[in-house]
Scaffold this motif. Structure first.
Motif, PDB file in Angstrom:
ATOM      1  N   HIS A 154       0.947  -1.005   0.306  1.00  0.00           N
ATOM      2  CA  HIS A 154      -0.206  -0.024   0.489  1.00  0.00           C
ATOM      3  C   HIS A 154       0.772   1.249   0.111  1.00  0.00           C
ATOM      4  O   HIS A 154       0.578   2.180  -0.193  1.00  0.00           O
ATOM      5  CB  HIS A 154      -0.979   0.170   1.168  1.00  0.00           C
ATOM      6  N   LEU A 155       2.400   0.743   0.424  1.00  0.00           N
ATOM      7  CA  LEU A 155       3.142   2.179   0.137  1.00  0.00           C
ATOM      8  C   LEU A 155       3.291   2.500  -1.179  1.00  0.00           C
ATOM      9  O   LEU A 155       3.333   3.300  -1.467  1.00  0.00           O
ATOM     10  CB  LEU A 155       4.450   2.102   0.590  1.00  0.00           C
ATOM     11  N   ALA A 156       2.624   1.723  -2.396  1.00  0.00           N
ATOM     12  CA  ALA A 156       2.682   1.892  -3.681  1.00  0.00           C
ATOM     13  C   ALA A 156       1.549   2.753  -3.826  1.00  0.00           C
ATOM     14  O   ALA A 156       2.102   2.992  -5.134  1.00  0.00           O
ATOM     15  CB  ALA A 156       2.971   0.465  -4.365  1.00  0.00           C
ATOM     16  N   TYR A 157       1.159   2.836  -3.276  1.00  0.00           N
ATOM     17  CA  TYR A 157      -0.103   3.852  -3.600  1.00  0.00           C
ATOM     18  C   TYR A 157       0.318   4.796  -3.609  1.00  0.00           C
ATOM     19  O   TYR A 157       0.216   5.896  -4.556  1.00  0.00           O
ATOM     20  CB  TYR A 157      -1.401   4.385  -2.501  1.00  0.00           C
ATOM     21  N   ILE A 158       1.451   5.506  -2.762  1.00  0.00           N
ATOM     22  CA  ILE A 158       1.779   6.694  -2.833  1.00  0.00           C
ATOM     23  C   ILE A 158       2.752   6.649  -3.797  1.00  0.00           C
ATOM     24  O   ILE A 158       3.357   7.899  -4.531  1.00  0.00           O
ATOM     25  CB  ILE A 158       2.320   7.317  -1.089  1.00  0.00           C
ATOM     26  N   SER A 159       4.226   6.016  -3.661  1.00  0.00           N
ATOM     27  CA  SER A 159       5.593   6.309  -4.467  1.00  0.00           C
ATOM     28  C   SER A 159       4.876   5.739  -6.316  1.00  0.00           C
ATOM     29  O   SER A 159       5.838   6.409  -6.920  1.00  0.00           O
ATOM     30  CB  SER A 159       6.101   5.163  -5.010  1.00  0.00           C
ATOM     31  N   THR A 160       4.244   5.119  -5.883  1.00  0.00           N
ATOM     32  CA  THR A 160       3.609   5.559  -7.864  1.00  0.00           C
ATOM     33  C   THR A 160       2.969   6.597  -8.019  1.00  0.00           C
ATOM     34  O   THR A 160       2.636   6.775  -9.094  1.00  0.00           O
ATOM     35  CB  THR A 160       2.592   4.205  -7.892  1.00  0.00           C
ATOM     36  N   ALA A 161       2.043   6.984  -7.264  1.00  0.00           N
ATOM     37  CA  ALA A 161       1.580   8.666  -7.626  1.00  0.00           C
ATOM     38  C   ALA A 161       1.958   8.986  -7.415  1.00  0.00           C
ATOM     39  O   ALA A 161       2.272  10.402  -8.659  1.00  0.00           O
ATOM     40  CB  ALA A 161       0.727   8.579  -6.621  1.00  0.00           C
ATOM     41  N   ILE A 162       3.316   9.290  -7.284  1.00  0.00           N
ATOM     42  CA  ILE A 162       4.501  10.226  -6.216  1.00  0.00           C
ATOM     43  C   ILE A 162       5.423  10.063  -7.812  1.00  0.00           C
ATOM     44  O   ILE A 162       5.134  11.848  -9.048  1.00  0.00           O
ATOM     45  CB  ILE A 162       5.507  10.454  -5.789  1.00  0.00           C
ATOM     46  N   LYS A 163       5.735   9.395  -8.304  1.00  0.00           N
ATOM     47  CA  LYS A 163       6.536   8.996  -9.622  1.00  0.00           C
ATOM     48  C   LYS A 163       5.464   9.439 -11.179  1.00  0.00           C
ATOM     49  O   LYS A 163       6.290  10.218 -11.416  1.00  0.00           O
ATOM     50  CB  LYS A 163       6.522   7.600  -9.941  1.00  0.00           C
ATOM     51  N   PHE A 164       4.763   9.804 -11.019  1.00  0.00           N
ATOM     52  CA  PHE A 164       3.578   9.827 -11.955  1.00  0.00           C
ATOM     53  C   PHE A 164       3.335  10.794 -12.365  1.00  0.00           C
ATOM     54  O   PHE A 164       3.101  11.786 -13.202  1.00  0.00           O
ATOM     55  CB  PHE A 164       1.676   9.124 -12.034  1.00  0.00           C
ATOM     56  N   LEU A 165       3.515  11.590 -11.358  1.00  0.00           N
ATOM     57  CA  LEU A 165       3.413  13.221 -11.280  1.00  0.00           C
ATOM     58  C   LEU A 165       4.126  13.866 -10.622  1.00  0.00           C
ATOM     59  O   LEU A 165       4.149  14.593 -11.992  1.00  0.00           O
ATOM     60  CB  LEU A 165       2.729  13.581  -9.881  1.00  0.00           C
ATOM     61  N   ASN A 166       4.936  13.640 -10.481  1.00  0.00           N
ATOM     62  CA  ASN A 166       6.619  14.243 -10.598  1.00  0.00           C
ATOM     63  C   ASN A 166       6.799  14.133 -12.117  1.00  0.00           C
ATOM     64  O   ASN A 166       7.768  15.058 -12.857  1.00  0.00           O
ATOM     65  CB  ASN A 166       7.500  13.294  -9.595  1.00  0.00           C
ATOM     66  N   ASP A 167       6.665  12.762 -12.871  1.00  0.00           N
ATOM     67  CA  ASP A 167       7.676  12.655 -14.348  1.00  0.00           C
ATOM     68  C   ASP A 167       6.232  13.747 -14.802  1.00  0.00           C
ATOM     69  O   ASP A 167       6.581  13.932 -16.107  1.00  0.00           O
ATOM     70  CB  ASP A 167       6.991  11.601 -14.860  1.00  0.00           C
TER      71      ASP A 167
END
Length: 551
Positions: free
Chosen positions: A256-269
């Motif tokens: 469930h930490l991947a909820y955050i890390s995936t969103a952050i990666k997508f948004l930062n990109d």
């Protein structure tokens, strides 16, 4: 409702195909909600990832002669392709084994450890002398110590939803032998310390379902147990401490930490500050009722443990399980329908319509029944919706060469019809915001039914006074329905849009424009044809026979 949103759904385990039970409770409601939010002017992003770690994947990849990385890469792509075929429109689909998630999980652990929320403890763990390995999680089955349900996994009772401290009557789920107990050192998260703050958060969050909140709060009152967050296997996110580098984190610590890390990666990109966006957005986690414990306790406690550096969820829409012909779905017993398989039978919109229509915003289980599916598609989707659109547009083609006529003075029926259009977006919007997707879809079908009756009452084929009003308002009602239906049955809604002869994509409109009178006199319709094809009983009989024991 904020003007930003991040939507997630429970991560699909990268160990087998997606079936109807997976999409019903989580991915479809999340997709419908995301589409609604975007139409409503919210900057909304739906992110997901495959859940790549754990013992089952390690064992299955060995059986297939693949590395775990190769194995999960196959299922990541297959799952994404299946979801996409079903119209699940992720903004980003990633993986828990990504370098970004691994680094994020290790960083969260280091912060929790530094803050004193983690401790080491020597434990006695089940070990299978036959298979020569420690048996974490789903490789031990037994009796739940709380509700006494048999044949339950050691990390989750599917009957009562609780996580047992220790399973009773344990057996190795690989070979069936009774395991021994061996000493090992694990890390534990101090979940007990967060009872008061979790209770307060649950109390203050008005967006969470009241019945779910109540029994989670009862769990807190009865006493939480600290949470074992490491495992003795090779495949996973490794503990970032030299002394324990051979240990990995429990899947429910990292996924469930991947909820955050995936969103952050997508948004930062995308050039957006991901962390700032997360903390200023509405956060939705769509789940099934079997993982309430993890999402209402573990997940928020871990975020609290790093000082809410990433905000806690605003919404955790929780729904029941799907049964098939009133029996529990079981892949091992061939009692399931793969999503890919179903989409070879019927268009995605047939299944999307049916699953939303039978799925209330509650933890009540829902049942896929082939006969009910047939009746609903033929009587509702075809007999009501398809019939109205086809008769309204078809009659306009036939009687007016597809040109929308000028109107006359409205009578009472016309004014009632116009009012139905002008109030539809607000009435539907309230239900959508409350996550009552089934009720919103029902209201659209009631709208269609009203206009079927209106068309019948006005009898435009008689070419008497009021005919032009009937045609004008009916075509505008079809336009309203095209936009309103987009979250639910996007392909069909675009077909309606195109047949009306309107430009562009239907989702380029706003939600509020549902209630506009958007088709003007003089507009020319596109090519009109039936939207749907009838479901035939003989086909259903054939599909029913495919369920059950494999000969």
């Amino acid at each position: 409702m904020k003007n930003k949103a991040i939507i997630t759904s429970a991560l699909p385990y990268a160990n087998g195909e997606i079936h109807l039970g997976h999409v019903a409770s989580t991915y479809l409601p999340a997709d419908v909600t995301t589409r609604f939010l975007k139409l409503n002017g919210v900057e909304a992003y739906y992110v997901c990832a495959s859940d790549d770690f754990g013992t089952p994947i390690l064992i299955q990849s060995e059986k297939e002669g693949k590395t775990p990385s190769e194995y999960v890469a196959y299922w990541n792509k297959r799952d994404y392709d299946d979801f996409t075929s079903f119209g699940i429109d992720f903004d980003f689909f990633y993986k828990t084994s990504s370098s970004e998630n691994i680094a994020f999980v290790q960083d969260v652990f280091n912060k929790l450890n530094a803050a004193g929320h983690v401790y080491e403890k020597e434990i006695i763990q089940f070990y299978c002398n036959n298979d020569k390995k420690f048996l974490p999680d789903r490789y031990v089955k037994g009796t739940c110590p709380y509700c006494k349900a048999i044949d339950q996994y050691s990390d989750l009772c599917e009957s009562c939803g609780r996580v047992p401290e220790e399973i009773s009557d344990p057996k190795c789920s690989i070979c069936g032998q009774i395991p021994t107990k061996e000493r090992t050192t694990h890390f534990f998260f101090k979940l007990k310390n967060f009872g008061d703050s979790l209770y307060k958060w649950l109390d203050e969050n008005e967006n969470l379902q009241k019945d779910v909140k109540k029994y989670v709060q009862n769990w807190i009152k009865s006493g939480l147990i600290d949470w074992d967050i490491t495992r003795d296997i090779s495949w996973g996110v490794h503990v970032p401490l030299e002394k324990y580098k051979d240990k990995v984190f429990y899947g429910w610590f990292d996924n469930h930490l991947a909820y955050i890390s995936t969103a952050i990666k997508f948004l930062n990109d995308k050039g957006i500050n991901g962390k700032d966006f997360w903390n200023s957005a509405d956060i939705y986690h769509f789940i099934g009722k079997d993982i309430v414990y993890h999402h209402y306790l573990f997940l928020p406690a871990m975020r609290l443990g790093i000082n809410s550096e990433y905000k806690l969820p605003d919404y955790i829409p929780t729904r029941g399980h799907l049964t098939l012909q009133s029996k529990k779905i079981s892949k091992s017993r061939n009692w399931y329908i793969g999503l890919k398989q179903f989409l070879e039978y019927y268009p995605a919109d047939y299944l999307r319509y049916y699953l939303v229509a039978i799925n209330p915003y509650s933890q009540d289980d829902l049942n896929f029944d082939w006969n009910e599916f047939t009746n609903r598609i033929n009587s509702e989707l075809i007999g009501n919706l398809g019939n109205f659109v086809n008769r309204a547009l078809g009659f306009t083609k036939k009687a007016f060469d597809g040109v929308i006529p000028e109107t006359e003075k409205y009578d009472d029926k016309d004014m009632e019809a116009e009012n139905k259009i002008k109030t539809l977006s607000t009435e539907l919007g309230i239900l959508m915001e409350q996550n009552h997707l089934d009720r919103a879809l029902k209201k659209i079908m009631e709208f269609s039914s009203f206009f079927n009756q209106y068309f019948q009452h006005k009898e435009p084929w008689k070419k008497e006074s009021g005919t032009t009003n009937c045609v004008f308002l009916s075509v505008n009602a079809a336009r309203s329905m095209a936009i309103a239906l987009f979250p639910f049955i996007p392909e069909s809604s675009q077909k309606i849009w195109d047949q009306i002869g309107l430009d562009g994509r239907v989702n380029q409109n706003t939600w509020s424009s549902i209630s506009d009178i958007g088709v003007k006199s003089g507009h020319v319709l596109g090519k009109v044809s039936p939207l749907f094809v009838k479901v035939e009983d003989e086909d259903i009989a054939k599909y029913k026979k495919q369920l059950g024991p494999v000969e």
